[in-house]
Design an enzyme around this catalytic site. Structure first.
Site, PDB file in Angstrom:
ATOM      1  N   LYS A   1      48.981 -19.454 -40.150  1.00  0.00           N
ATOM      2  CA  LYS A   1      49.671 -20.569 -39.367  1.00  0.00           C
ATOM      3  C   LYS A   1      49.097 -21.246 -38.355  1.00  0.00           C
ATOM      4  O   LYS A   1      49.044 -22.435 -38.233  1.00  0.00           O
ATOM      5  CB  LYS A   1      51.032 -19.764 -38.654  1.00  0.00           C
ATOM      6  CG  LYS A   1      52.064 -19.604 -39.823  1.00  0.00           C
ATOM      7  CD  LYS A   1      53.298 -18.971 -39.129  1.00  0.00           C
ATOM      8  CE  LYS A   1      54.128 -18.152 -39.850  1.00  0.00           C
ATOM      9  NZ  LYS A   1      55.658 -18.124 -39.413  1.00  0.00           N
TER      10      LYS A   1
ATOM     11  N   ASP B   1      60.496 -22.741 -38.479  1.00  0.00           N
ATOM     12  CA  ASP B   1      60.900 -21.208 -38.057  1.00  0.00           C
ATOM     13  C   ASP B   1      62.055 -21.687 -37.111  1.00  0.00           C
ATOM     14  O   ASP B   1      62.953 -20.694 -37.289  1.00  0.00           O
ATOM     15  CB  ASP B   1      59.675 -20.430 -37.347  1.00  0.00           C
ATOM     16  CG  ASP B   1      58.857 -19.901 -38.491  1.00  0.00           C
ATOM     17  OD1 ASP B   1      59.336 -19.842 -39.617  1.00  0.00           O
ATOM     18  OD2 ASP B   1      57.622 -19.507 -38.000  1.00  0.00           O
TER      19      ASP B   1
HETATM   20  P1  NAP Z   1      51.605 -12.089 -33.477  1.00  0.00           P
HETATM   21  O1  NAP Z   1      51.267 -13.511 -33.139  1.00  0.00           O
HETATM   22  O2  NAP Z   1      50.491 -11.247 -33.880  1.00  0.00           O
HETATM   23  O3  NAP Z   1      52.353 -11.528 -32.096  1.00  0.00           O
HETATM   24  C1  NAP Z   1      52.654 -10.134 -32.168  1.00  0.00           C
HETATM   25  C2  NAP Z   1      53.557  -9.850 -30.907  1.00  0.00           C
HETATM   26  O4  NAP Z   1      53.791  -8.529 -31.041  1.00  0.00           O
HETATM   27  C3  NAP Z   1      52.868  -9.876 -29.622  1.00  0.00           C
HETATM   28  O5  NAP Z   1      53.531 -10.414 -28.581  1.00  0.00           O
HETATM   29  C4  NAP Z   1      52.322  -8.222 -29.449  1.00  0.00           C
HETATM   30  O6  NAP Z   1      52.200  -8.133 -28.043  1.00  0.00           O
HETATM   31  C5  NAP Z   1      53.780  -7.590 -30.077  1.00  0.00           C
HETATM   32  N1  NAP Z   1      53.531  -6.290 -30.254  1.00  0.00           N
HETATM   33  C6  NAP Z   1      52.767  -5.958 -31.427  1.00  0.00           C
HETATM   34  N2  NAP Z   1      52.761  -4.645 -31.527  1.00  0.00           N
HETATM   35  C7  NAP Z   1      53.796  -4.079 -30.429  1.00  0.00           C
HETATM   36  C8  NAP Z   1      54.174  -2.662 -30.126  1.00  0.00           C
HETATM   37  N3  NAP Z   1      53.870  -1.729 -30.821  1.00  0.00           N
HETATM   38  N4  NAP Z   1      55.092  -2.829 -28.912  1.00  0.00           N
HETATM   39  C9  NAP Z   1      55.356  -4.055 -28.366  1.00  0.00           C
HETATM   40  N5  NAP Z   1      54.999  -5.213 -28.653  1.00  0.00           N
HETATM   41  C10 NAP Z   1      54.055  -5.146 -29.861  1.00  0.00           C
HETATM   42  O7  NAP Z   1      52.649 -12.181 -34.727  1.00  0.00           O
HETATM   43  P2  NAP Z   1      53.742 -13.203 -34.960  1.00  0.00           P
HETATM   44  O8  NAP Z   1      53.214 -14.272 -35.657  1.00  0.00           O
HETATM   45  O9  NAP Z   1      54.415 -13.545 -33.665  1.00  0.00           O
HETATM   46  O10 NAP Z   1      54.946 -12.693 -35.800  1.00  0.00           O
HETATM   47  C11 NAP Z   1      55.722 -11.624 -35.130  1.00  0.00           C
HETATM   48  C12 NAP Z   1      56.813 -11.180 -36.504  1.00  0.00           C
HETATM   49  O11 NAP Z   1      57.795 -11.938 -36.364  1.00  0.00           O
HETATM   50  C13 NAP Z   1      55.931 -10.707 -37.514  1.00  0.00           C
HETATM   51  O12 NAP Z   1      56.512  -9.268 -37.800  1.00  0.00           O
HETATM   52  C14 NAP Z   1      56.519 -11.744 -38.632  1.00  0.00           C
HETATM   53  O13 NAP Z   1      56.697 -11.199 -39.877  1.00  0.00           O
HETATM   54  C15 NAP Z   1      57.854 -12.121 -38.132  1.00  0.00           C
HETATM   55  N6  NAP Z   1      58.295 -13.601 -38.484  1.00  0.00           N
HETATM   56  C16 NAP Z   1      59.631 -13.770 -39.056  1.00  0.00           C
HETATM   57  C17 NAP Z   1      60.043 -14.803 -39.708  1.00  0.00           C
HETATM   58  C18 NAP Z   1      61.475 -15.053 -40.506  1.00  0.00           C
HETATM   59  O14 NAP Z   1      61.552 -15.981 -41.178  1.00  0.00           O
HETATM   60  N7  NAP Z   1      62.274 -14.040 -40.479  1.00  0.00           N
HETATM   61  C19 NAP Z   1      59.152 -16.097 -39.525  1.00  0.00           C
HETATM   62  C20 NAP Z   1      58.106 -15.776 -38.427  1.00  0.00           C
HETATM   63  C21 NAP Z   1      57.778 -14.622 -37.933  1.00  0.00           C
HETATM   64  P3  NAP Z   1      50.864  -8.109 -27.213  1.00  0.00           P
HETATM   65  O15 NAP Z   1      50.766  -9.555 -26.674  1.00  0.00           O
HETATM   66  O16 NAP Z   1      51.011  -7.266 -25.868  1.00  0.00           O
HETATM   67  O17 NAP Z   1      49.996  -7.439 -28.166  1.00  0.00           O
END
Ligand code: NAP
Length: 268
Positions: A66, A102
């Protein structure tokens, strides 16, 4: 001529987007096909350039591309500009435009499909990654109160909080009293449970961006055990963000309820 679309991600094999867009196209009588592209992590630009050179009309973009897509497009819509991330690309007058649907998708699922009230709702977002960046503006515009981002790494929440003008906390500091809690972490099977106090979810409407066709994600199970008022996974958001992309590409608004129902039925 049949218009060509695709979702680009890595991995992308699990993506439900081809099924969702095929259902929209069939219902709306649109002559289009929708494929999956899975370039190597370093191969995004070449794959996307080749897709559009070969006459492709539009792309959805998913993890981990993205931000690459944001850098690659010629122009952004307001949501993508604010998020620094693009989940939908279209071509207008020979120029590529990056959009982010989103936030619209989340707000529409919460308000229209689930019937939860956002105006005045004290709202916490767990996580400060790309997904949070994509939804903060839309939640602000829907009139939520005390919008706060809580993240495992507090400094990332503070950075994002300063940028968007919202509160910032560590995940272990969020306490209780929330009306709506949105999980935008990628915490996966271990869940956020070990870090977030149960009172954060108690009495709140709890929404997980992650989805499972049976709706039972680890966060949803945890929130229900903590006494959440209501829980939902993010399958509805997935369908609604797809519908917003479809509208940008095709100029028609597809019905989402039958598609969401059909996806849920595959879990039965
Ligand atoms: P990202 O940029 O990699 O960010 C991951 C986030 O999760 C960070 O804030 C990280 O914290 C936190 N995290 C990871 N492991 C953790 C743990 N064990 N305990 C607590 N916090 C943890 O990922 P993203 O792009 O934001 O996506 C997040 C999720 O949203 C994904 O699973 C994605 O599939 C989902 N999503 C769904 C949709 C939909 O249409 N339903 C759309 C978009 C995204 P730190 O900063 O401390 O590492």
């Amino acid at each position: 001529m049949t218009a060509r679309y695709a979702v680009v991600g890595n991995p992308v094999g699990h993506s439900l987007s081809p099924r969702i867009h095929a259902a929209f196209a069939a219902a709306e009588g649109q002559d289009m096909r929708y494929d999956k592209l899975e370039p190597s992590v370093a191969g995004f630009e070449d794959a996307v350039a080749a897709f559009f050179s070969a006459g492709g009309s539009g792309l959805n973009v998913t993890v981990p591309f993205k931000e690459d897509a944001w850098r690659w497009v010629d122009a952004h819509d307001a949501a993508a500009a604010a998020a620094g991330a693009v989940n939908t690309i279209l071509v207008r007058g020979g120029r590529t435009r990056g959009c982010n649907t989103d936030g619209i998708g989340l707000v529409r699922d919460i308000k229209v499909n689930l019937g939860w009230t956002l105006a005045g709702a004290r709202t916490a977002i767990l996580g400060a990654g790309g997904a949070t960046r994509g939804i903060v503006k839309a939640l602000q515009q829907s009139g939520v109160a005390d919008l706060t981002v809580a993240n495992r790494t507090r400094s990332k929440a503070e950075l994002l909080g300063g940028e968007f003008g919202v509160g910032a906390l560590g995940l272990d500091e969020i306490g209780g009293g929330w009306d709506v809690v949105v999980n935008a972490t990628s915490a996966g099977l271990n869940g956020v449970g070990p870090l977030v106090a149960p009172q954060a979810a108690a009495g709140a409407r709890c929404y997980d961006l992650l989805y499972a066709v049976d709706g039972r994600t680890p966060f949803c199970r945890w929130a229900a055990e903590c006494g959440a008022w209501s829980v939902s996974d993010g399958l509805g958001m997935l369908v609604e963000q797809a519908a917003a992309a479809f509208r940008l590409w095709r100029g028609v608004t597809p019905q989402t309820a039958p598609v969401l129902r059909a996806l849920r039925e595959t879990a039965r």
